[in-house]
Scaffold this motif. Structure first.
Motif, mmCIF file in Angstrom:
data_model
loop_
_atom_site.group_PDB
_atom_site.id
_atom_site.type_symbol
_atom_site.label_atom_id
_atom_site.label_comp_id
_atom_site.label_asym_id
_atom_site.label_seq_id
_atom_site.Cartn_x
_atom_site.Cartn_y
_atom_site.Cartn_z
ATOM 1 N N ALA A 43 0.825 -1.207 0.000
ATOM 2 C CA ALA A 43 0.000 0.000 0.000
ATOM 3 C C ALA A 43 0.858 1.254 0.000
ATOM 4 N N PRO A 44 0.366 2.331 -0.591
ATOM 5 C CA PRO A 44 -0.838 2.473 -1.414
ATOM 6 C C PRO A 44 -0.705 1.779 -2.781
ATOM 7 N N VAL A 45 -1.792 1.120 -3.189
ATOM 8 C CA VAL A 45 -1.799 0.340 -4.423
ATOM 9 C C VAL A 45 -2.848 0.907 -5.375
ATOM 10 N N MET A 46 -2.502 0.974 -6.656
ATOM 11 C CA MET A 46 -3.521 1.353 -7.639
ATOM 12 C C MET A 46 -3.341 0.609 -8.947
ATOM 13 N N LEU A 47 -4.445 0.505 -9.677
ATOM 14 C CA LEU A 47 -4.412 -0.158 -10.974
ATOM 15 C C LEU A 47 -4.595 0.876 -12.081
ATOM 16 N N VAL A 48 -3.834 0.693 -13.156
ATOM 17 C CA VAL A 48 -4.024 1.507 -14.348
ATOM 18 C C VAL A 48 -4.687 0.613 -15.383
ATOM 19 N N ASN A 49 -5.855 1.015 -15.828
ATOM 20 C CA ASN A 49 -6.606 0.232 -16.826
ATOM 21 C C ASN A 49 -6.663 -1.259 -16.488
ATOM 22 N N ASN A 50 -7.000 -1.549 -15.268
ATOM 23 C CA ASN A 50 -7.266 -2.907 -14.778
ATOM 24 C C ASN A 50 -6.059 -3.827 -14.662
ATOM 25 N N HIS A 51 -5.083 -3.718 -15.558
ATOM 26 C CA HIS A 51 -4.077 -4.767 -15.671
ATOM 27 C C HIS A 51 -2.698 -4.400 -15.144
ATOM 28 N N ARG A 52 -2.448 -3.119 -14.979
ATOM 29 C CA ARG A 52 -1.116 -2.728 -14.502
ATOM 30 C C ARG A 52 -1.219 -2.279 -13.058
ATOM 31 N N MET A 53 -0.510 -2.989 -12.176
ATOM 32 C CA MET A 53 -0.567 -2.632 -10.761
ATOM 33 C C MET A 53 0.626 -1.767 -10.375
ATOM 34 N N CYS A 54 0.341 -0.649 -9.697
ATOM 35 C CA CYS A 54 1.398 0.233 -9.217
ATOM 36 C C CYS A 54 1.411 0.166 -7.696
ATOM 37 N N CYS A 55 2.577 -0.132 -7.136
ATOM 38 C CA CYS A 55 2.679 -0.387 -5.701
ATOM 39 C C CYS A 55 3.425 0.730 -4.986
ATOM 40 N N LYS A 56 3.188 0.824 -3.690
ATOM 41 C CA LYS A 56 3.875 1.771 -2.815
ATOM 42 C C LYS A 56 3.891 3.165 -3.431
ATOM 43 N N MET A 57 2.719 3.654 -3.725
ATOM 44 C CA MET A 57 2.596 4.921 -4.444
ATOM 45 C C MET A 57 2.619 6.120 -3.494
ATOM 46 N N THR A 58 3.786 6.676 -3.345
ATOM 47 C CA THR A 58 3.917 7.931 -2.594
ATOM 48 C C THR A 58 3.380 9.059 -3.470
ATOM 49 N N GLU A 59 3.255 10.243 -2.883
ATOM 50 C CA GLU A 59 2.767 11.372 -3.684
ATOM 51 C C GLU A 59 3.713 11.645 -4.844
ATOM 52 N N ALA A 60 5.009 11.522 -4.598
ATOM 53 C CA ALA A 60 5.975 11.750 -5.674
ATOM 54 C C ALA A 60 5.783 10.740 -6.798
ATOM 55 N N GLN A 61 5.499 9.504 -6.424
ATOM 56 C CA GLN A 61 5.319 8.497 -7.469
ATOM 57 C C GLN A 61 4.006 8.658 -8.223
ATOM 58 N N ILE A 62 3.001 9.139 -7.519
ATOM 59 C CA ILE A 62 1.741 9.440 -8.209
ATOM 60 C C ILE A 62 1.982 10.546 -9.228
ATOM 61 N N ASP A 63 2.728 11.581 -8.803
ATOM 62 C CA ASP A 63 3.051 12.672 -9.742
ATOM 63 C C ASP A 63 3.749 12.126 -10.983
ATOM 64 N N GLN A 64 4.707 11.249 -10.744
ATOM 65 C CA GLN A 64 5.495 10.684 -11.835
ATOM 66 C C GLN A 64 4.613 9.860 -12.776
ATOM 67 N N LEU A 65 3.716 9.071 -12.180
ATOM 68 C CA LEU A 65 2.812 8.247 -12.982
ATOM 69 C C LEU A 65 1.940 9.132 -13.867
ATOM 70 N N LEU A 66 1.422 10.220 -13.287
ATOM 71 C CA LEU A 66 0.532 11.093 -14.046
ATOM 72 C C LEU A 66 1.289 11.763 -15.194
ATOM 73 N N VAL A 67 2.549 12.082 -14.961
ATOM 74 C CA VAL A 67 3.363 12.659 -16.037
ATOM 75 C C VAL A 67 3.539 11.631 -17.150
ATOM 76 N N GLU A 68 3.863 10.403 -16.726
ATOM 77 C CA GLU A 68 4.058 9.329 -17.710
ATOM 78 C C GLU A 68 2.795 9.117 -18.548
ATOM 79 N N LEU A 69 1.632 9.233 -17.902
ATOM 80 C CA LEU A 69 0.379 8.997 -18.615
ATOM 81 C C LEU A 69 -0.085 10.242 -19.367
ATOM 82 N N GLY A 70 0.731 11.295 -19.300
ATOM 83 C CA GLY A 70 0.448 12.435 -20.164
ATOM 84 C C GLY A 70 -0.412 13.511 -19.561
ATOM 85 N N LYS A 71 -0.352 13.633 -18.247
ATOM 86 C CA LYS A 71 -1.080 14.783 -17.673
ATOM 87 C C LYS A 71 -0.164 15.996 -17.654
#
Lengths: 158, 436
Positions: A130-158
């Motif tokens: 934890a924190p755990v989230m799924l991107v489009n059902n199939h990709r699991m992202c683990c240990k999502m700190t705020e910094a990693q959430i930011d990074q994920l959103l950048v990667e996904l084009g926000k």
């Protein structure tokens, strides 16, 4: 209609089950169809039903029962964050709040540009990460700190 | 990890899950031994009984006994199914087994097929772990390629095929008959029992369903004997067990320890309570198990019998740790929301009762609780329990009853004062994003 490639994948799934039990492949077929079409429209459900020789209502029953099937078009990226108790104790709920704030939407809403849909998920069986989230059902992202959430959103084009 | 560990021993994260590494660790030796020495199915089941292996999915039913229920002289297909639909909040051990040691599960299932006369098996894998489903498919392909699955395994006259079935998001499919319905391509709604799956299971054929970790324990028993396995744990509680430790600890994760290990030892392995705070409560066996206050759990050992005596269940071995920063009303509110969300809707007491429970707890948490609400929660729980087809109703009711039993004051405080007993600042501090 589905693509030849999707039907080929469904055929592979059919091989797992006895020949007189084609219905067993319906969950996989819906997953494959959703992968191709992003969501399950009535037409897609009917295509699956015809292919497996099932009544469309029986396929719809399955599609509406399991919560990873989307019966409405989600945004380009569906983010599902687990907020169940074990995750919440390690920041799952906080991560959900952070995502809401970053994306400017509530759970079950989609951003105006159609990029992101945010969902609150139930136990994903990964509570230790934890924190755990799924991107489009199939990709699991683990240990999502705020910094990693930011990074994920950048990667996904926000 | 304990030196008695055999499930996760010698593993190196994602690097050593493949067949070659499994064989290096002594993998498939149990299967080879059975085929070479032509060990009979009866002998295998007798060994399992001796081992005191009990189901690792939650119910703790003796595995050898379960296998012996399968009809011997049944004409036609029989099935063996693995329940990897791990969605019980707090449980994440099967994910690691399938990810880091998939072949141990495959070997266990092949042996099960041999012992019960099944030629086909399915592993039902939790929807949310698609990447692990793909890994298991890859492991199956390796096993087929090596002649460990399929027709005439390793040149013997025993044939067994094994397939992976991927779920798509329904907690209820962890219930064994719902799981069978789901493999049949239907809504996962539990069946009435009896008939039990051993007489009427998948496609109406005799079927045995075991948890992932249960199958993974079988090769050790075959190679080392039931008694050696029993001696790893304690009488009536054979073997080691994976405990998924989550919540307020410094190092959440899976820990394999012998059954009978004192709880404080496990807590220490997980780094102790986070931030040096005080332990408040522990749910020892997944969210459906009754919660235990710190004083009781700290005096308990981790085995089926001791945890049952303490008033809870060892369940799946999911240990949810809550420290003094936890508001018990808020914690229960989230769990009750989950059961309401996941009720399949088939039985009225569960469908309506879980929603009722959630609404009442929600209003207590949000400062609108009524004086009669605590008794109401108790009565709604009582009226769900034992009145449904499957155990989800009981699973929703037991947390409510136990939270009230041990933390009634906190519920009363909420109703009287319209706010939490635990200061909000402390709650925030305790449950902020934590990556240990």
């Amino acid at each position: 209609m589905l693509s030849t490639e999707s039907f080929k994948k469904i055929d592979q799934e059919l091989e797992k089950y006895p020949v007189d039990q084609k219905q067993s492949a319906v969950m996989a077929a819906l997953r494959i169809a959703q992968q191709e079409k992003d969501w399950l429209s009535d037409e897609t459900i009917e295509a699956v039903a015809n292919y497996l020789g099932m009544p469309p209502i029986a396929v719809f029953e399955v599609a509406s029962f399991y919560n990873m099937y989307d019966l409405q078009a989600p945004g380009r990226y569906k983010l599902t964050v687990c907020t169940n108790l074990p995750c919440a104790l390690s920041g799952g709920a906080v991560a959900g709040k952070y995502l809401k704030q970053k994306l400017g939407i509530e759970y079950n809403q989609t951003t105006a540009d159609g990029q992101f849909t945010l969902k609150e998920g139930e136990c994903m069986g990964a509570c230790g990460d934890a924190p755990v989230m799924l991107v489009n059902n199939h990709r699991m992202c683990c240990k999502m700190t705020e910094a990693q959430i930011d990074q994920l959103l950048v990667e996904l084009g926000k | 990890m304990s030196d008695k560990a055999y499930l996760l021993t010698g593993l190196n994260g994602d690097k050593t899950w493949g067949l070659a590494d499994y064989i290096k660790r002594g993998g498939y030796e149990a299967l080879k031994k059975i085929l070479r020495e032509q060990i009979t199915p009866d002998a295998i089941i007798a060994e399992l009984k001796k081992s005191a292996l009990r189901g690792r999915g939650g119910a703790g039913f003796p595995t050898g006994l379960k296998w012996s229920f399968m009809p011997r002289q049944f004409p036609g297909a029989k099935y063996v199914c693995c329940n990897s639909d791990e969605g019980e909040p707090g449980t994440f051990k099967d994910r690691d087994l399938l990810r880091f040691n998939p072949h141990i599960v495959i070997e266990g299932m092949i042996i099960a097929g041999y012992a019960m006369g099944c030629e086909r098996g399915y592993n039902y894998i939790h929807g949310e772990i698609f990447e692990i489903y793909e890994r298991f498919e890859a492991a199956l392909a390796e096993a087929r390629e090596a002649g460990l699955l399929g027709k005439n395994i390793l040149g013997s006259n025993f044939s067994f095929e094994l397939f992976a079935h991927h779920g798509y998001g329904a907690y209820i499919c962890g219930e064994e008959t719902a799981l069978l319905e789901s493999i049949e391509g239907k809504k996962g709604q539990p069946r009435f029992k009896p008939p039990f799956p051993a007489s009427y299971g998948l496609y109406g054929k005799p079927t045995t369903i075991n948890n992932t970790e249960t199958f993974a324990s079988v090769p050790y028993i075959i190679l080392n004997g039931g008694e050696a396995f029993l001696n790893l744990g304690k009488p009536n509680n054979g073997g080691t067990k994976l405990f998924s430790v989550s919540g307020h600890v410094e190092r959440p994760g899976n820990y394999e320890v012998p059954l009978g290990t004192p709880f404080p030892e496990l807590l220490e392995m997980a780094g102790g309570v986070r931030g040096g705070r005080k332990l408040k409560a522990v749910i020892p066996g997944g969210s459906s198990a009754p919660v235990l206050p710190a004083s009781i759990i700290m005096d308990s050992t981790l085995d089926y019998d001791c945890i049952a005596k303490a008033g809870s269940m060892l369940g799946s071995g999911a240990v949810i740790v809550m420290d003094e920063s936890t508001c018990m009303v808020k914690a229960l509110e989230r769990l009750s929301f989950f059961y309401h969300e996941e009720s399949c809707g088939q039985c009225t007491p569960c469908r309506e009762g879980t929603g009722w429970l959630y609404r009442v707890i929600h209003r207590i948490e949000h400062g609108q609780g009524r004086q009669e609400d605590i008794d109401l929660l108790d009565s709604v729980s009582e009226n769900i329990m034992g009145r449904t087809i499957c155990a989800l109703g009981d699973a929703a009711a037991m947390p409510v009853k136990s939270f009230i039993k041990h933390f009634r004051d906190e519920f009363q405080y909420h109703i009287d004062n319209k706010r939490c007993l635990v200061p909000l600042e402390l709650q925030r501090e305790g449950s902020k994003i934590y990556v240990g």
